[in-house]
Structure formats: structure tokens, C-alpha cells
Design a protein around this motif. Sequence first.
Motif, PDB file in Angstrom:
ATOM      1  N   ALA A 177       0.967  -1.049   0.049  1.00 34.24           N
ATOM      2  CA  ALA A 177       0.024  -0.161   0.053  1.00 34.24           C
ATOM      3  C   ALA A 177       0.821   1.292  -0.036  1.00 34.24           C
ATOM      4  N   GLY A 178       2.213   1.260   0.144  1.00 35.85           N
ATOM      5  CA  GLY A 178       3.183   2.332   0.012  1.00 35.85           C
ATOM      6  C   GLY A 178       3.392   2.698   1.324  1.00 35.85           C
ATOM      7  N   CYS A 179       3.326   2.013   2.401  1.00 33.93           N
ATOM      8  CA  CYS A 179       4.009   2.555   3.876  1.00 33.93           C
ATOM      9  C   CYS A 179       5.658   2.398   3.652  1.00 33.93           C
ATOM     10  N   ASP A 180       6.070   2.962   4.377  1.00 30.39           N
ATOM     11  CA  ASP A 180       7.648   3.346   4.277  1.00 30.39           C
ATOM     12  C   ASP A 180       8.485   2.138   5.119  1.00 30.39           C
ATOM     13  N   ALA A 181       8.904   1.172   4.261  1.00 27.90           N
ATOM     14  CA  ALA A 181       9.638   0.266   5.066  1.00 27.90           C
ATOM     15  C   ALA A 181      11.044   0.729   5.917  1.00 27.90           C
ATOM     16  N   LEU A 182      11.475   1.916   5.383  1.00 29.37           N
ATOM     17  CA  LEU A 182      12.525   2.632   6.128  1.00 29.37           C
ATOM     18  C   LEU A 182      12.557   3.320   7.342  1.00 29.37           C
ATOM     19  N   ALA A 189      21.137   1.805   2.842  1.00 35.15           N
ATOM     20  CA  ALA A 189      22.488   1.903   3.436  1.00 35.15           C
ATOM     21  C   ALA A 189      22.626   2.218   4.761  1.00 35.15           C
ATOM     22  N   ALA A 190      21.905   3.379   5.158  1.00 35.55           N
ATOM     23  CA  ALA A 190      21.826   3.860   6.515  1.00 35.55           C
ATOM     24  C   ALA A 190      21.372   3.033   7.592  1.00 35.55           C
ATOM     25  N   LEU A 196      21.778   0.161   7.595  1.00 33.50           N
ATOM     26  CA  LEU A 196      22.848  -1.266   7.741  1.00 33.50           C
ATOM     27  C   LEU A 196      24.065  -0.380   8.408  1.00 33.50           C
ATOM     28  N   ASP A 197      23.883   0.882   8.596  1.00 32.61           N
ATOM     29  CA  ASP A 197      25.103   1.601   9.166  1.00 32.61           C
ATOM     30  C   ASP A 197      25.045   1.654  10.925  1.00 32.61           C
ATOM     31  N   PRO A 198      25.978   0.843  11.614  1.00 33.40           N
ATOM     32  CA  PRO A 198      26.009   0.588  13.200  1.00 33.40           C
ATOM     33  C   PRO A 198      25.978   1.994  13.864  1.00 33.40           C
ATOM     34  N   LEU A 199      26.491   3.036  13.239  1.00 32.30           N
ATOM     35  CA  LEU A 199      26.527   4.478  13.828  1.00 32.30           C
ATOM     36  C   LEU A 199      25.106   5.161  13.718  1.00 32.30           C
ATOM     37  N   SER A 200      24.370   4.451  12.933  1.00 28.39           N
ATOM     38  CA  SER A 200      23.030   5.405  12.813  1.00 28.39           C
ATOM     39  C   SER A 200      21.848   4.733  14.029  1.00 28.39           C
TER      40      SER A 200
END
Length: 97
Positions: A33-38, A76-77, A79-83
Motif C-alpha cells: 500500500a506504499g507504507c515506508d519500510a525504512l 545503506a543508512a 545497515l550502518d551501526p553508527l545510525s
Amino acid sequence: GAPRDAKDAKGATPTFRAAYFGRAATLRTLLDAGCDALSRNHSLESPLYIAALRGHAAAAEAIVIGWAGADPRRRAALLDPLSYHDGWTPVHAAAVA
């Protein structure tokens, strides 16, 4: 109705809540439905992170499939541990689940 990516008091979207409870079919419906996976909650956790941390492999798979058309920099963000506030990625979370 409410916006599809509406956040609750903790910053969780419907996608995040479905991931938290391991509802893979619900996640697929939300993502279709277009929800944000991120998206992220107020603790900087993503739906993938929380699904992995709680051991919900089918939910995590639905989210990864839902990433297909997402901006590569946003993927990519996540998967970044600093995020993340704890320095763990979704892979770290899955390893302790």
C-alpha cells in the motif's frame, strides 16, 4: 483515515508495529500500500531492526523485499551501526534473537 505512515507517541508506524509483533502478511499488505519500510521510531530503530531483534524472520524477509524500490542511500543508512543508538545493525540484532 489516518496517514499510512502516522506515528504514535513513541514514533512507531503501523509498519513498525507489524514488525514488532512478527506479522509478515500485514507487513506485505502495508508495504504494498506504499507504507515506508525504512522509517524509524524515536529510539532510531527501524522495522527491520525490531523484527530481527525479536526473531521474526518472516517479517524481516517481508521488509527486505519491501526495500526493493527504496532509495539506496536510505537502505545503506539502516545497515550502518553508527545510525543506531546502541551501535547494532539489524544483523547484530538477529544474531542475539
